[in-house]
Design a protein around this motif. Structure first.
Motif, PDB file in Angstrom:
ATOM      1  N   MET A  80      57.220  62.458-103.324  1.00  0.00           N
ATOM      2  CA  MET A  80      58.170  60.967-102.047  1.00  0.00           C
ATOM      3  C   MET A  80      58.810  60.787-103.569  1.00  0.00           C
ATOM      4  N   PRO A  81      60.048  60.419-102.871  1.00  0.00           N
ATOM      5  CA  PRO A  81      61.081  59.559-104.376  1.00  0.00           C
ATOM      6  C   PRO A  81      60.074  58.013-104.820  1.00  0.00           C
ATOM      7  N   GLY A  82      60.518  58.506-105.951  1.00  0.00           N
ATOM      8  CA  GLY A  82      59.124  56.573-106.374  1.00  0.00           C
ATOM      9  C   GLY A  82      60.193  55.289-105.367  1.00  0.00           C
ATOM     10  N   LEU A  83      58.841  54.419-105.530  1.00  0.00           N
ATOM     11  CA  LEU A  83      59.669  52.853-103.976  1.00  0.00           C
ATOM     12  C   LEU A  83      60.221  52.080-105.345  1.00  0.00           C
ATOM     13  N   ILE A  84      61.096  52.058-104.096  1.00  0.00           N
ATOM     14  CA  ILE A  84      61.844  50.127-104.642  1.00  0.00           C
ATOM     15  C   ILE A  84      61.741  49.196-103.790  1.00  0.00           C
ATOM     16  N   ASP A  85      60.997  48.602-104.645  1.00  0.00           N
ATOM     17  CA  ASP A  85      61.123  46.986-103.713  1.00  0.00           C
ATOM     18  C   ASP A  85      61.932  46.857-104.493  1.00  0.00           C
ATOM     19  N   ALA A  86      62.762  45.882-103.174  1.00  0.00           N
ATOM     20  CA  ALA A  86      64.493  45.550-102.687  1.00  0.00           C
ATOM     21  C   ALA A  86      64.951  43.811-103.626  1.00  0.00           C
ATOM     22  N   HIS A  87      63.165  43.353-103.751  1.00  0.00           N
ATOM     23  CA  HIS A  87      63.081  41.569-103.542  1.00  0.00           C
ATOM     24  C   HIS A  87      61.520  41.257-103.553  1.00  0.00           C
ATOM     25  N   SER A  88      61.559  41.280-105.425  1.00  0.00           N
ATOM     26  CA  SER A  88      60.343  40.825-106.045  1.00  0.00           C
ATOM     27  C   SER A  88      60.079  39.789-107.117  1.00  0.00           C
ATOM     28  N   HIS A  89      59.615  38.382-107.321  1.00  0.00           N
ATOM     29  CA  HIS A  89      59.096  38.234-108.667  1.00  0.00           C
ATOM     30  C   HIS A  89      58.716  38.695-109.729  1.00  0.00           C
ATOM     31  N   LEU A  90      58.224  39.679-109.608  1.00  0.00           N
ATOM     32  CA  LEU A  90      56.549  40.004-110.746  1.00  0.00           C
ATOM     33  C   LEU A  90      57.822  40.445-112.216  1.00  0.00           C
ATOM     34  N   GLY A 131      52.657  52.844-106.014  1.00  0.00           N
ATOM     35  CA  GLY A 131      53.904  53.867-106.130  1.00  0.00           C
ATOM     36  C   GLY A 131      55.789  53.448-106.390  1.00  0.00           C
ATOM     37  N   VAL A 132      55.286  51.352-106.834  1.00  0.00           N
ATOM     38  CA  VAL A 132      57.029  51.218-107.096  1.00  0.00           C
ATOM     39  C   VAL A 132      56.970  51.531-108.233  1.00  0.00           C
ATOM     40  N   THR A 133      58.443  52.336-108.561  1.00  0.00           N
ATOM     41  CA  THR A 133      58.657  52.740-109.249  1.00  0.00           C
ATOM     42  C   THR A 133      59.969  51.439-110.386  1.00  0.00           C
ATOM     43  N   THR A 134      60.810  51.108-108.929  1.00  0.00           N
ATOM     44  CA  THR A 134      61.591  50.163-109.445  1.00  0.00           C
ATOM     45  C   THR A 134      61.799  49.202-108.546  1.00  0.00           C
ATOM     46  N   MET A 135      62.169  47.868-109.723  1.00  0.00           N
ATOM     47  CA  MET A 135      62.053  46.559-108.299  1.00  0.00           C
ATOM     48  C   MET A 135      63.723  45.818-109.041  1.00  0.00           C
ATOM     49  N   LEU A 136      64.066  45.107-107.629  1.00  0.00           N
ATOM     50  CA  LEU A 136      65.452  44.124-107.824  1.00  0.00           C
ATOM     51  C   LEU A 136      64.347  42.952-108.185  1.00  0.00           C
ATOM     52  N   ILE A 137      63.838  41.715-109.410  1.00  0.00           N
ATOM     53  CA  ILE A 137      63.346  40.934-110.148  1.00  0.00           C
ATOM     54  C   ILE A 137      64.829  39.267-109.268  1.00  0.00           C
ATOM     55  N   ALA A 138      64.313  38.604-108.811  1.00  0.00           N
ATOM     56  CA  ALA A 138      65.102  37.729-107.875  1.00  0.00           C
ATOM     57  C   ALA A 138      64.521  36.151-107.847  1.00  0.00           C
ATOM     58  N   PRO A 139      65.420  35.404-108.344  1.00  0.00           N
ATOM     59  CA  PRO A 139      65.199  33.885-108.341  1.00  0.00           C
ATOM     60  C   PRO A 139      64.297  33.745-106.717  1.00  0.00           C
ATOM     61  N   GLY A 140      64.254  32.456-106.683  1.00  0.00           N
ATOM     62  CA  GLY A 140      63.125  32.494-105.447  1.00  0.00           C
ATOM     63  C   GLY A 140      64.522  31.120-104.315  1.00  0.00           C
ATOM     64  N   TYR A 141      63.696  30.900-103.895  1.00  0.00           N
ATOM     65  CA  TYR A 141      64.236  29.657-102.535  1.00  0.00           C
ATOM     66  C   TYR A 141      64.596  28.771-102.295  1.00  0.00           C
ATOM     67  N   ARG A 142      64.785  28.127-103.392  1.00  0.00           N
ATOM     68  CA  ARG A 142      64.586  26.348-103.118  1.00  0.00           C
ATOM     69  C   ARG A 142      65.785  25.747-103.980  1.00  0.00           C
ATOM     70  N   ASN A 143      66.896  27.319-104.264  1.00  0.00           N
ATOM     71  CA  ASN A 143      68.442  26.665-105.432  1.00  0.00           C
ATOM     72  C   ASN A 143      69.630  27.411-104.116  1.00  0.00           C
ATOM     73  N   PHE A 296      63.287  47.565 -96.985  1.00  0.00           N
ATOM     74  CA  PHE A 296      62.077  46.712 -97.118  1.00  0.00           C
ATOM     75  C   PHE A 296      61.658  46.130 -99.051  1.00  0.00           C
ATOM     76  N   ALA A 297      60.506  45.109 -98.598  1.00  0.00           N
ATOM     77  CA  ALA A 297      60.941  43.983 -99.786  1.00  0.00           C
ATOM     78  C   ALA A 297      59.046  43.824 -99.966  1.00  0.00           C
ATOM     79  N   SER A 298      58.378  43.562-101.126  1.00  0.00           N
ATOM     80  CA  SER A 298      57.475  42.594-101.208  1.00  0.00           C
ATOM     81  C   SER A 298      57.205  40.963-101.252  1.00  0.00           C
ATOM     82  N   PHE A 299      58.271  40.370-101.882  1.00  0.00           N
ATOM     83  CA  PHE A 299      58.319  39.026-101.643  1.00  0.00           C
ATOM     84  C   PHE A 299      56.806  39.400-103.107  1.00  0.00           C
TER      85      PHE A 299
END
Length: 384
Positions: A80-90, A131-143, A296-299
């Motif tokens: 399958m295509p590489g998984l894309i984590d649409a929202h992470s902080h790793l 299996g994650v190959t691409t990620m969106l790395i995002a800031p958090g939730y308090r701003n 979907f996203a892992s957060f």
């Protein structure tokens, strides 16, 4: 004589470098697979994927295999295509929970999460093995208005896909604090409007990095990712989107099924393992059923990166169409993040980012056997 020795030395270095660069190039591959889940063009049984120079060169039942290609026999496996984590902080350099939020200033649109990102972070290897190959790395939730997200691949010299992928906003209760503004929901919304208005009024002759980013947001050039969960938070997010005509994606959206008719934009849904009630586990199926594009996203590290595929598996159990679930891990996420020209499906011309599994992608017992990024094998079960 000295000139001759010098030229020989230069030639030797040149040959050595050529050999090194040649070794570093992705090897041409041919993958024979029991099932190829293309995502955009159905499932190919007993098919072959040809990879050249890090790209998918052909996919089908019987494409010609180049003589120099390395053949991977995966006839009892699924690809399958590489998984894309649409929202992470790793991948953040220091303590992740200290890096994702700027707790002194409430408005920091010019802050870039990329400045705290370590592409060699140990936690990224765990995501890669899931299996994650691409990620969106995002800031958090308090701003109320946080910094800029970034999109990365988890391996390779060209790991940075988008330096600035959009600005994170939050209209959730997490953005309310007792020791700084805003301290109330009405104050939160007023602050966001005030800042977006300042972006509208920003002139080209001025220099203010914060307002310059906000101007790009209100002009629709830069997308926003708005964190919201409850019905009232979703309604507040919609008010801001409509009022300023923002290019927006909603993040979290736990009660999105109850406000589905008002959403009218893509959704990055929260990890299902963070939910427990059957009612909550059925919500994402209802959201997708309303015609809303979902990813979907892992957060992570809030949940484990392995839980990304688990979210899709649970969602199918609670009513989500399997085809939609698979797309929510791949092409939907790619389209929402604006990287679908390169990743998200198995098609000729796209990056060779692939996951090889022991069984069907949405079977809980299927394990990740191999991960390929840009045509390079970067993870092999039992091998690293």
């Amino acid at each position: 004589m000295k000139l001759k020795i010098f030229l020989i030395a230069i030639l030797s270095v040149s040959v050595s470098c050529h050999q090194l660069w040649a070794a570093d190039r992705p090897q041409d591959l041919a993958i024979r697979a029991g099932k190829i889940w293309t995502v955009t063009d159905g499932v190919i049984t007993d098919g072959v994927i040809i990879i050249k120079n890090g790209k998918i060169d052909a996919v089908g039942k019987d494409p010609r295999i180049p003589g120099k290609a390395r053949v991977l026999d995966m006839q009892d496996k699924s690809v399958m295509p590489g998984l894309i984590d649409a929202h992470s902080h790793l991948g953040l350099s220091l303590d992740v929970f200290g890096e994702i939020d700027e707790t002194v200033l409430p408005v920091t649109p010019d802050m870039r999460i990329l400045d705290a990102f370590n592409p060699l972070g140990r936690d990224l290897k765990n995501a890669l093995s899931s299996g994650v190959t691409t990620m969106l790395i995002a800031p958090g939730y308090r701003n109320p208005i946080a910094g800029q997200a970034t999109i990365v691949k988890l391996h390779g010299d060209d790991w940075l896909l988008k330096r600035s992928a959009g600005v994170k906003l939050s209209v959730g209760n997490e953005a309310l604090m007792s020791d700084r503004e805003p301290t109330s929901r009405s104050g939160l919304m007023s602050l966001i409007r005030e800042e977006l208005d300042s972006g509208k009024e920003y002139g080209k002759g001025e220099f203010d990095p914060r307002r310059e980013v906000l101007r790009s947001v209100v002009e629709g050039k830069t997308p926003v990712y708005i964190y919201c969960n409850t019905v009232d938070e979703i309604a507040a997010a919609r008010e801001i989107i409509d009022e300023y005509k923002l290019k927006a994606v909603l993040v979290g959206v736990r009660e999105g099924d109850e406000a589905a008719q008002a959403i009218n934009c893509p959704v990055i849904y929260m990890p299902l393992l963070s939910l427990s009630r059957d009612k909550d586990l059925k919500r994402v199926s209802a959201i997708a059923g309303a015609g809303i594009k979902v990813a979907f996203a892992s957060f992570a590290p809030g949940t484990d990166p392995y839980d990304l595929r688990t979210s899709a598996i649970i969602a199918v159990k609670y009513g989500l169409d399997p085809e939609v679930a698979l797309k929510s891990l791949t092409i939907n996420a790619a389209e929402i993040l604006g990287i679908h020209q390169r990743v998200g499906s198995i098609e000729k011309g796209k990056d060779a980012d692939l996951v090889i599994l022991s069984g069907d992608p949405l079977e809980p017992t299927s394990g990740v056997e191999m991960v390929i990024i840009n045509g390079e094998i970067v993870y092999q079960r039992g091998g690293q």
